[in-house]
Motif scaffolding. Structure first.
Motif, short mmCIF file in Angstrom:
data_model
loop_
_atom_site.label_atom_id
_atom_site.label_comp_id
_atom_site.label_asym_id
_atom_site.label_seq_id
_atom_site.Cartn_x
_atom_site.Cartn_y
_atom_site.Cartn_z
N TYR A 199 -32.64 -2.25 -40.81
CA TYR A 199 -32.03 -1.46 -39.75
C TYR A 199 -31.14 -2.37 -38.92
O TYR A 199 -31.25 -3.61 -38.98
N ILE A 200 -30.26 -1.77 -38.15
CA ILE A 200 -29.38 -2.51 -37.25
C ILE A 200 -29.62 -2.01 -35.83
O ILE A 200 -29.52 -0.81 -35.57
N LEU A 201 -29.95 -2.93 -34.94
CA LEU A 201 -30.24 -2.57 -33.56
C LEU A 201 -28.95 -2.29 -32.78
O LEU A 201 -27.88 -2.83 -33.08
N GLN A 202 -29.09 -1.46 -31.77
CA GLN A 202 -27.99 -1.19 -30.85
C GLN A 202 -27.44 -2.48 -30.26
O GLN A 202 -26.22 -2.66 -30.17
N SER A 203 -28.32 -3.40 -29.89
CA SER A 203 -27.90 -4.65 -29.26
C SER A 203 -27.14 -5.58 -30.19
O SER A 203 -26.49 -6.53 -29.74
N GLU A 204 -27.21 -5.32 -31.49
CA GLU A 204 -26.51 -6.15 -32.47
C GLU A 204 -25.09 -5.67 -32.74
O GLU A 204 -24.35 -6.31 -33.49
N LEU A 205 -24.71 -4.55 -32.13
CA LEU A 205 -23.40 -3.95 -32.42
C LEU A 205 -22.40 -4.24 -31.31
O LEU A 205 -21.79 -3.34 -30.73
N VAL A 206 -22.26 -5.52 -31.02
CA VAL A 206 -21.26 -5.99 -30.07
C VAL A 206 -20.59 -7.23 -30.67
O VAL A 206 -21.17 -7.92 -31.49
N GLY A 207 -19.34 -7.46 -30.27
CA GLY A 207 -18.63 -8.64 -30.77
C GLY A 207 -18.29 -8.55 -32.24
O GLY A 207 -17.99 -7.47 -32.78
N SER B 181 -28.50 16.23 -27.23
CA SER B 181 -29.87 16.65 -26.95
C SER B 181 -30.66 15.59 -26.19
O SER B 181 -31.52 15.92 -25.38
N ALA B 182 -30.37 14.31 -26.45
CA ALA B 182 -31.09 13.21 -25.79
C ALA B 182 -30.08 12.17 -25.32
O ALA B 182 -29.81 11.19 -26.02
N PRO B 183 -29.47 12.36 -24.15
CA PRO B 183 -28.43 11.45 -23.68
C PRO B 183 -28.97 10.04 -23.45
O PRO B 183 -30.12 9.86 -23.05
N ALA B 184 -28.12 9.04 -23.71
CA ALA B 184 -28.53 7.65 -23.63
C ALA B 184 -27.84 6.93 -22.48
O ALA B 184 -26.63 7.10 -22.27
N ALA B 185 -28.60 6.12 -21.74
CA ALA B 185 -28.00 5.31 -20.68
C ALA B 185 -27.11 4.23 -21.29
O ALA B 185 -25.99 3.99 -20.83
N PHE B 186 -27.63 3.57 -22.32
CA PHE B 186 -26.87 2.60 -23.07
C PHE B 186 -26.65 3.14 -24.48
O PHE B 186 -27.37 4.02 -24.95
N GLY B 187 -25.67 2.58 -25.16
CA GLY B 187 -25.41 3.03 -26.52
C GLY B 187 -24.32 2.20 -27.14
O GLY B 187 -23.78 1.27 -26.53
N VAL B 188 -23.98 2.54 -28.37
CA VAL B 188 -22.93 1.85 -29.11
C VAL B 188 -21.60 2.54 -28.79
O VAL B 188 -21.53 3.77 -28.77
N THR B 189 -20.57 1.77 -28.54
CA THR B 189 -19.29 2.37 -28.17
C THR B 189 -18.73 3.19 -29.33
O THR B 189 -18.95 2.86 -30.50
N ASN C 89 -32.27 1.95 -30.83
CA ASN C 89 -32.62 1.51 -29.47
C ASN C 89 -34.14 1.41 -29.37
O ASN C 89 -34.84 2.42 -29.41
N PRO C 90 -34.70 0.19 -29.25
CA PRO C 90 -36.15 0.04 -29.19
C PRO C 90 -36.81 0.88 -28.09
O PRO C 90 -37.94 1.35 -28.26
N ALA C 91 -36.11 1.08 -26.98
CA ALA C 91 -36.70 1.84 -25.88
C ALA C 91 -36.98 3.30 -26.26
O ALA C 91 -37.82 3.95 -25.65
N GLY C 92 -36.31 3.79 -27.27
CA GLY C 92 -36.47 5.17 -27.69
C GLY C 92 -37.30 5.35 -28.94
O GLY C 92 -37.38 6.46 -29.48
N LYS D 25 -29.99 7.33 -57.09
CA LYS D 25 -30.31 6.56 -55.89
C LYS D 25 -29.34 6.98 -54.79
O LYS D 25 -28.15 6.67 -54.84
N ILE D 26 -29.86 7.70 -53.81
CA ILE D 26 -29.03 8.24 -52.74
C ILE D 26 -29.34 7.47 -51.46
O ILE D 26 -30.46 7.51 -50.95
N GLY D 27 -28.35 6.77 -50.95
CA GLY D 27 -28.52 5.99 -49.74
C GLY D 27 -28.16 6.80 -48.51
O GLY D 27 -27.14 7.50 -48.50
N ILE D 28 -28.99 6.71 -47.48
CA ILE D 28 -28.73 7.40 -46.21
C ILE D 28 -28.31 6.37 -45.17
O ILE D 28 -29.07 5.44 -44.87
N VAL D 29 -27.11 6.52 -44.63
CA VAL D 29 -26.68 5.71 -43.49
C VAL D 29 -26.72 6.61 -42.27
O VAL D 29 -25.96 7.58 -42.18
N ASN D 30 -27.60 6.29 -41.35
CA ASN D 30 -27.83 7.12 -40.17
C ASN D 30 -27.37 6.38 -38.91
O ASN D 30 -28.00 5.42 -38.47
N PHE D 31 -26.25 6.80 -38.34
CA PHE D 31 -25.81 6.26 -37.06
C PHE D 31 -26.60 6.99 -35.97
O PHE D 31 -26.37 8.17 -35.69
N ASP D 32 -27.55 6.29 -35.35
CA ASP D 32 -28.53 6.97 -34.51
C ASP D 32 -29.25 5.97 -33.63
O ASP D 32 -29.48 4.81 -34.04
#
Length: 323
Positions: free
Chosen positions: A218-226, A263-271, A199-202, A152-159
């Protein structure tokens, strides 16, 4: 596809006149070699660097090309990092690059897979420097070859993206995890995939549906604050249910203000600080067997993105070599 062994030309930087080990930089201690002749590892979690020079997946995905130069830029940034680990006890090997020639993406992915399987078989912890995110299909395939289809190989993708898009005209940088999902179904293998920073917009609604139908979180970009307690608990649950973990970092998960050369720059993102914190948290699971960085496009960079990419490799090495 082709292969090029590690070269000293890729590693250069200043040399302190004192010339003592406590003044060394990475370029002074890197061990060069090739996949065929590198000896089996004699220590746990020994890092080996491998480049994946490819723009074809980004090109097919209609992105802005330039990721083929990513491995060179990461090596240049790493070269100038000060040495803070015991390089004699924990040598870092560079075994060169797998190269996608012209449009021969599928064959280069196969060669990458075979290279990863061989390196893991020799006891190494591969760190692969891309290249577009098509890197993940070849990389994961090699991990599965090394550990067997029952693992069982788990993939964690920061993306910012699921990268679960269809591929009717051939694989591309937006399809690696769809390919892995489809092959897992076809071969009766388990599929474990946790994207972090979506990012739902993408991402089209259809991609959320594909991911949901696969039974994945999955974990949304907006959930990665605080406070990140909930997110860390989700990661812990994910890693506890798999045998091995493969981390892949798509640099576009971070905003263009921190990572302009992608390759695909983001206006918003995770710090970067949050990504670093969660990256180290995944490493705490003690199940990570391989890591890669995708989508660095140096032609659009001013040095910030390559240093950021290299810093994650540095963090990994420092984590594994800490006494």
């Amino acid at each position: 596809m082709s292969y090029q062994k590690g070269s000293k030309k890729a590693w250069a930087g200043r040399i302190d006149p004192l010339g003592t080990p406590d003044t060394f930089y990475w370029h002074q201690v890197i061990e060069l070699g090739d996949i065929d002749t590198i000896p089996a590892s004699t220590i746990s979690k020994q890092i080996v660097l491998l480049g994946y020079e490819s723009d074809e997946g980004v090109k097919r995905n209609l992105g802005r090309v330039g990721a083929v130069e990513g491995p060179s830029a990461m090596r240049a940034a790493l070269s100038k990092f000060a040495l803070h680990h015991d390089h004699l006890a924990y040598p870092i090997h560079d075994v060169g690059n797998v190269i996608t020639d012209q449009d021969h993406l599928e064959s280069s992915q196969l060669q990458l897979a075979n290279s990863i399987a061989r390196l893991i078989g020799k006891g190494y912890h591969p760190v692969v420097m891309g290249g577009g995110h098509e890197i993940s299909y070849g990389h994961f395939t090699g991990i599965r070859q090394a550990f067997g289809s029952e693992a069982k190989i788990g993939i964690v993708n920061f993306d910012a993206h699921f990268d679960l898009r269809a591929y009717p005209n051939g694989p591309h940088s937006g399809s690696p995890f769809r390919q892995i999902l489809d092959e897992s179904k076809g071969q009766g293998c388990s599929f474990h995939y946790l994207p972090v920073g979506i990012n739902p917009a993408g991402n089209q609604k259809a991609l959320f549906d594909v991911h949901r139908q696969a039974g994945q979180n999955y974990i949304l970009q907006s959930e990665l604050v605080g406070d990140l307690t909930t997110q860390k608990e989700l990661i812990d649950t994910f890693t506890s249910e798999v045998d091995h973990v493969y981390i892949t970092l798509d640099l576009d998960v971070m905003p263009a203000s921190a990572a302009p050369g992608v390759s695909a720059p983001a206006a918003f993102g995770v710090t970067p600080e949050v990504i670093r914190e969660l990256f180290l948290h995944v490493l705490d699971s003690e199940k990570v067997v391989s890591f890669d960085i995708a989508e660095l496009s140096p032609k659009y960079d001013d040095g910030r993105t390559s240093k950021l990419a290299a810093s994650f490799i540095y963090e990994l090495v420092m984590k594994y070599t800490a006494s």
